[in-house]
Design a protein around this motif. Sequence first.
Motif, mmCIF file in Angstrom:
data_model
loop_
_atom_site.group_PDB
_atom_site.id
_atom_site.type_symbol
_atom_site.label_atom_id
_atom_site.label_comp_id
_atom_site.label_asym_id
_atom_site.label_seq_id
_atom_site.Cartn_x
_atom_site.Cartn_y
_atom_site.Cartn_z
ATOM 1 N N GLU A 113 0.844 -1.191 0.000
ATOM 2 C CA GLU A 113 0.000 0.000 0.000
ATOM 3 C C GLU A 113 0.878 1.239 0.000
ATOM 4 O OE1 GLU A 113 -2.898 0.419 3.098
ATOM 5 O OE2 GLU A 113 -3.650 -1.629 2.892
ATOM 6 N N PHE A 114 0.540 2.185 -0.859
ATOM 7 C CA PHE A 114 1.073 3.537 -0.764
ATOM 8 C C PHE A 114 0.079 4.449 -1.458
ATOM 9 C CE2 PHE A 114 2.429 2.726 -5.072
ATOM 10 C CZ PHE A 114 2.540 3.969 -5.676
ATOM 11 N N GLY A 115 0.151 5.736 -1.172
ATOM 12 C CA GLY A 115 -0.759 6.668 -1.819
ATOM 13 C C GLY A 115 -0.796 7.995 -1.094
ATOM 14 N N ALA A 116 -1.360 8.974 -1.759
ATOM 15 C CA ALA A 116 -1.554 10.307 -1.181
ATOM 16 C C ALA A 116 -2.994 10.725 -1.456
ATOM 17 C CB ALA A 116 -0.586 11.314 -1.792
ATOM 18 N N VAL A 117 -3.683 11.202 -0.433
ATOM 19 C CA VAL A 117 -5.088 11.569 -0.590
ATOM 20 C C VAL A 117 -5.230 12.780 -1.505
ATOM 21 C CG1 VAL A 117 -5.774 10.660 1.658
ATOM 22 C CG2 VAL A 117 -5.071 13.053 1.446
ATOM 23 N N ASN A 118 -6.412 12.902 -2.065
ATOM 24 C CA ASN A 118 -6.722 14.019 -2.954
ATOM 25 C C ASN A 118 -6.942 15.286 -2.145
ATOM 26 O OD1 ASN A 118 -7.594 15.750 -4.932
ATOM 27 N ND2 ASN A 118 -9.429 14.587 -5.467
ATOM 28 N N LYS A 119 -6.075 16.256 -2.347
ATOM 29 C CA LYS A 119 -6.241 17.582 -1.740
ATOM 30 C C LYS A 119 -6.295 18.639 -2.842
ATOM 31 C CE LYS A 119 -3.590 16.168 2.363
ATOM 32 N NZ LYS A 119 -2.383 16.441 3.212
ATOM 33 N N ASN A 120 -6.888 18.220 -3.953
ATOM 34 C CA ASN A 120 -6.912 19.071 -5.154
ATOM 35 C C ASN A 120 -5.493 19.455 -5.564
ATOM 36 O OD1 ASN A 120 -9.731 19.025 -5.403
ATOM 37 N ND2 ASN A 120 -9.972 20.765 -4.014
ATOM 38 N N ASN A 121 -4.623 18.457 -5.531
ATOM 39 C CA ASN A 121 -3.198 18.680 -5.800
ATOM 40 C C ASN A 121 -2.616 17.556 -6.652
ATOM 41 O OD1 ASN A 121 -3.482 16.759 -3.759
ATOM 42 N ND2 ASN A 121 -1.573 17.328 -2.749
ATOM 43 N N ASP A 122 -3.303 17.223 -7.726
ATOM 44 C CA ASP A 122 -2.903 16.068 -8.524
ATOM 45 C C ASP A 122 -1.475 16.164 -9.046
ATOM 46 O OD1 ASP A 122 -5.288 14.847 -8.100
ATOM 47 O OD2 ASP A 122 -5.985 14.916 -10.178
ATOM 48 N N ASN A 123 -1.012 17.335 -9.397
ATOM 49 C CA ASN A 123 0.360 17.466 -9.890
ATOM 50 C C ASN A 123 1.370 17.004 -8.850
ATOM 51 O OD1 ASN A 123 -0.461 18.465 -12.361
ATOM 52 N ND2 ASN A 123 -0.218 20.617 -11.781
ATOM 53 N N GLU A 124 1.106 17.310 -7.581
ATOM 54 C CA GLU A 124 2.007 16.902 -6.502
ATOM 55 C C GLU A 124 1.869 15.410 -6.226
ATOM 56 O OE1 GLU A 124 4.274 19.110 -5.232
ATOM 57 O OE2 GLU A 124 3.425 20.341 -6.845
ATOM 58 N N ARG A 125 0.661 14.891 -6.362
ATOM 59 C CA ARG A 125 0.444 13.455 -6.182
ATOM 60 C C ARG A 125 1.174 12.671 -7.268
ATOM 61 N NH1 ARG A 125 -5.730 12.423 -6.078
ATOM 62 N NH2 ARG A 125 -5.317 10.578 -4.802
ATOM 63 N N VAL A 126 1.204 13.208 -8.471
ATOM 64 C CA VAL A 126 1.943 12.565 -9.554
ATOM 65 C C VAL A 126 3.439 12.526 -9.223
ATOM 66 C CG1 VAL A 126 2.729 12.847 -11.935
ATOM 67 C CG2 VAL A 126 0.295 13.022 -11.400
#
Length: 207
Positions: free
Chosen positions: A89-102
């Motif tokens: 498992e890994f991931g980052a929640v959506n904080k309206n920051n998709d560029n940073e999540r990428v």
Amino acid sequence: GGNNAKRYLLLNTFGAVFSINEVNTYKMPTDSANHLLFGVHTYDPHDLCFREYSGTTFNQSAFNSYYNNIMPAIETKFLSKGYGVILGEFGAVNKNNDNERVKYAKAVVTSCAKYGVIPVWWGNGVINMNSSKDSYGLVNRVAPYEWVKDNIASAMVNLAYQLVPSRPTRGSTSQTRTTTTANQVQTTTTTTANQSQTTATSSSVVG
């Protein structure tokens, strides 16, 4: 039943904790069939990955200081001894920051590819930014079963194909954009020669 001798058993640290102490103190049991895998989960840096924290940007330095400490330990303790390792498992929640999540997703895939670890994004079906639920989802798990965060999924899979030199293929090795059978949540890459499909699970998995 009947196939246990062919199956693999995935063993995690306590709570699947991704820490240098848990990795170094973990003791693998013995298995005459040699079908044991090691697994951990990680949501680091916490400030970006968890909704309880306010961070919205990816910090490469903070990421490096953490992963560059633990991944070599995993290599020494498990990979060098022949155990396969899965970052379950890994991931980052959506904080309206998709560029940073990428950026974060690509950093995880890069680190895992370097050591031969299989990373699996935790997709829980919650997609939109949410104050009460963890929004790790990338794909709708109800009809019409569509990718919503294809930018994140494609970034991971396409990078994995670049970084992992050997992978199973059928037909042409010329890849187009990533596609997924969302109801099965199985990432695949469509080949251009005969539309046969090559699974990307040997290098990166998106849930």
